[in-house]
Motif scaffolding. Sequence first.
Motif, PDB file in Angstrom:
ATOM      1  N   LEU A  73       0.822  -1.210   0.000  1.00  0.00           N
ATOM      2  CA  LEU A  73       0.000   0.000   0.000  1.00  0.00           C
ATOM      3  C   LEU A  73       0.858   1.264   0.000  1.00  0.00           C
ATOM      4  N   ILE A  74       1.933   1.264   0.765  1.00  0.00           N
ATOM      5  CA  ILE A  74       2.869   2.402   0.761  1.00  0.00           C
ATOM      6  C   ILE A  74       4.266   1.830   0.565  1.00  0.00           C
ATOM      7  N   PRO A  75       4.764   1.827  -0.663  1.00  0.00           N
ATOM      8  CA  PRO A  75       6.067   1.215  -0.962  1.00  0.00           C
ATOM      9  C   PRO A  75       7.240   2.154  -0.701  1.00  0.00           C
ATOM     10  N   ASN A  76       8.394   1.571  -0.647  1.00  0.00           N
ATOM     11  CA  ASN A  76       9.639   2.342  -0.609  1.00  0.00           C
ATOM     12  C   ASN A  76       9.913   2.862  -2.012  1.00  0.00           C
ATOM     13  N   ASP A  77      10.113   4.176  -2.144  1.00  0.00           N
ATOM     14  CA  ASP A  77      10.461   4.728  -3.451  1.00  0.00           C
ATOM     15  C   ASP A  77      11.313   5.975  -3.259  1.00  0.00           C
ATOM     16  N   ALA A  78      11.492   6.722  -4.320  1.00  0.00           N
ATOM     17  CA  ALA A  78      12.376   7.888  -4.263  1.00  0.00           C
ATOM     18  C   ALA A  78      11.870   8.960  -3.310  1.00  0.00           C
ATOM     19  N   LEU A  79      10.586   8.938  -2.981  1.00  0.00           N
ATOM     20  CA  LEU A  79      10.013   9.971  -2.116  1.00  0.00           C
ATOM     21  C   LEU A  79      10.106   9.643  -0.640  1.00  0.00           C
ATOM     22  N   GLY A  80      10.379   8.388  -0.306  1.00  0.00           N
ATOM     23  CA  GLY A  80      10.456   8.057   1.110  1.00  0.00           C
ATOM     24  C   GLY A  80      10.398   6.574   1.377  1.00  0.00           C
ATOM     25  N   PRO A  81      10.433   6.197   2.668  1.00  0.00           N
ATOM     26  CA  PRO A  81      10.443   4.787   3.057  1.00  0.00           C
ATOM     27  C   PRO A  81       9.073   4.136   2.903  1.00  0.00           C
ATOM     28  N   SER A  82       9.057   2.836   2.984  1.00  0.00           N
ATOM     29  CA  SER A  82       7.811   2.090   2.908  1.00  0.00           C
ATOM     30  C   SER A  82       7.069   2.169   4.235  1.00  0.00           C
ATOM     31  N   ALA A  83       5.838   1.697   4.223  1.00  0.00           N
ATOM     32  CA  ALA A  83       5.052   1.662   5.457  1.00  0.00           C
ATOM     33  C   ALA A  83       5.718   0.778   6.503  1.00  0.00           C
ATOM     34  N   VAL A  84       6.336  -0.304   6.061  1.00  0.00           N
ATOM     35  CA  VAL A  84       7.002  -1.207   7.007  1.00  0.00           C
ATOM     36  C   VAL A  84       8.204  -0.524   7.637  1.00  0.00           C
ATOM     37  N   GLU A  85       8.999   0.157   6.825  1.00  0.00           N
ATOM     38  CA  GLU A  85      10.152   0.894   7.361  1.00  0.00           C
ATOM     39  C   GLU A  85       9.715   1.990   8.322  1.00  0.00           C
ATOM     40  N   ALA A  86       8.534   2.535   8.099  1.00  0.00           N
ATOM     41  CA  ALA A  86       8.017   3.592   8.960  1.00  0.00           C
ATOM     42  C   ALA A  86       7.289   3.043  10.183  1.00  0.00           C
ATOM     43  N   GLY A  87       7.270   1.720  10.360  1.00  0.00           N
ATOM     44  CA  GLY A  87       6.694   1.141  11.565  1.00  0.00           C
ATOM     45  C   GLY A  87       5.193   0.958  11.552  1.00  0.00           C
ATOM     46  N   VAL A  88       4.560   1.008  10.377  1.00  0.00           N
ATOM     47  CA  VAL A  88       3.106   0.903  10.307  1.00  0.00           C
ATOM     48  C   VAL A  88       2.575  -0.422  10.868  1.00  0.00           C
ATOM     49  N   PRO A  89       3.187  -1.575  10.557  1.00  0.00           N
ATOM     50  CA  PRO A  89       2.681  -2.817  11.155  1.00  0.00           C
ATOM     51  C   PRO A  89       2.697  -2.785  12.684  1.00  0.00           C
ATOM     52  N   GLU A  90       3.719  -2.189  13.269  1.00  0.00           N
ATOM     53  CA  GLU A  90       3.752  -2.057  14.734  1.00  0.00           C
ATOM     54  C   GLU A  90       2.571  -1.224  15.214  1.00  0.00           C
ATOM     55  N   TYR A  91       2.290  -0.136  14.519  1.00  0.00           N
ATOM     56  CA  TYR A  91       1.152   0.712  14.879  1.00  0.00           C
ATOM     57  C   TYR A  91      -0.138  -0.111  14.875  1.00  0.00           C
ATOM     58  N   ILE A  92      -0.359  -0.888  13.814  1.00  0.00           N
ATOM     59  CA  ILE A  92      -1.593  -1.664  13.707  1.00  0.00           C
ATOM     60  C   ILE A  92      -1.672  -2.700  14.814  1.00  0.00           C
ATOM     61  N   ASP A  93      -0.574  -3.400  15.071  1.00  0.00           N
ATOM     62  CA  ASP A  93      -0.580  -4.415  16.124  1.00  0.00           C
ATOM     63  C   ASP A  93      -0.869  -3.790  17.490  1.00  0.00           C
ATOM     64  N   ARG A  94      -0.294  -2.642  17.765  1.00  0.00           N
ATOM     65  CA  ARG A  94      -0.538  -1.981  19.041  1.00  0.00           C
ATOM     66  C   ARG A  94      -1.981  -1.501  19.160  1.00  0.00           C
ATOM     67  N   GLN A  95      -2.591  -1.110  18.038  1.00  0.00           N
ATOM     68  CA  GLN A  95      -3.992  -0.705  18.074  1.00  0.00           C
ATOM     69  C   GLN A  95      -4.912  -1.872  18.428  1.00  0.00           C
ATOM     70  N   MET A  96      -4.478  -3.086  18.124  1.00  0.00           N
ATOM     71  CA  MET A  96      -5.288  -4.255  18.437  1.00  0.00           C
ATOM     72  C   MET A  96      -5.418  -4.491  19.947  1.00  0.00           C
ATOM     73  N   GLY A  97      -4.610  -3.819  20.735  1.00  0.00           N
ATOM     74  CA  GLY A  97      -4.686  -3.948  22.185  1.00  0.00           C
ATOM     75  C   GLY A  97      -5.439  -2.812  22.850  1.00  0.00           C
ATOM     76  N   THR A  98      -6.126  -1.989  22.062  1.00  0.00           N
ATOM     77  CA  THR A  98      -6.841  -0.836  22.602  1.00  0.00           C
ATOM     78  C   THR A  98      -8.348  -1.114  22.673  1.00  0.00           C
ATOM     79  N   PRO A  99      -9.099  -0.325  23.465  1.00  0.00           N
ATOM     80  CA  PRO A  99     -10.566  -0.480  23.507  1.00  0.00           C
ATOM     81  C   PRO A  99     -11.213  -0.348  22.130  1.00  0.00           C
ATOM     82  N   TRP A 100     -10.625   0.467  21.264  1.00  0.00           N
ATOM     83  CA  TRP A 100     -11.159   0.602  19.905  1.00  0.00           C
ATOM     84  C   TRP A 100     -11.231  -0.747  19.212  1.00  0.00           C
ATOM     85  N   ALA A 101     -10.213  -1.571  19.359  1.00  0.00           N
ATOM     86  CA  ALA A 101     -10.134  -2.834  18.631  1.00  0.00           C
ATOM     87  C   ALA A 101     -11.138  -3.862  19.119  1.00  0.00           C
TER      88      ALA A 101
END
Length: 242
Positions: A73-101
Amino acid sequence: MKDPESVQTRSRRQLFKGMGAATLAVAVFPGCDTRQATTAHGETADNRAQRIYEPRFFTGDEWAFVNAASACLIPNDALGPSAVEAGVPEYIDRQMGTPWATGALWYMQGPFNADAPAELGYQSQLTPQQIYRLGIAAADGFVQKAQGKTFAQLAADKQDAALHAIESGQAVFETVPAKLFFSMLLQNVREGFFADPVHGGNRGLAGWKLIGFPGARADFMDWVERDVKYPLPPVALNGQRG
């Protein structure tokens, strides 16, 4: 023939144009990234990000899907890092431990109407935790049936095609609406890329630097009406500077 890298760069630029801090009007796929940055020891930055953080909610197979889909969804390219490099999977996993999830923040009683207008609020009996668990299993089952592999094992172009099928509803899931699963995944990837790093994503303030957002600076109103680039780096809530 158009140069693939130039097309991908333009697509990514269009993806983020007009997003504001965290939202898009439509889903756009620039194509999955296959050109990951490599460290001096031959380890990709995406793999290093996965190694550092251990998921608390997702299983190993689910974690592989979240990382692969996020990078697509957000790849690594000339404009910046990928979602994985930016820690997005960690963000999603941490959200799974919140009341929202767990749906604790919503009215979760019936009747449910999937065709109801958006102003009537959330219309599924499934919580975000359930949507991810059922959605990932269904997505891998859909891909396994067609390709004989899980989503994370597919080549980049086939991952992209699979996400398009899920987004459009061409992929039919029995346990959860495919479009509902995709929309939640995409929304969370956006959030993880642009949220304050305190939540686990936007590592290195990558998202903010990409769109020129100053972050949690005390005052930048003098620059709001100027048609010039903000000259100072972004600042996170904990004082981290881009």
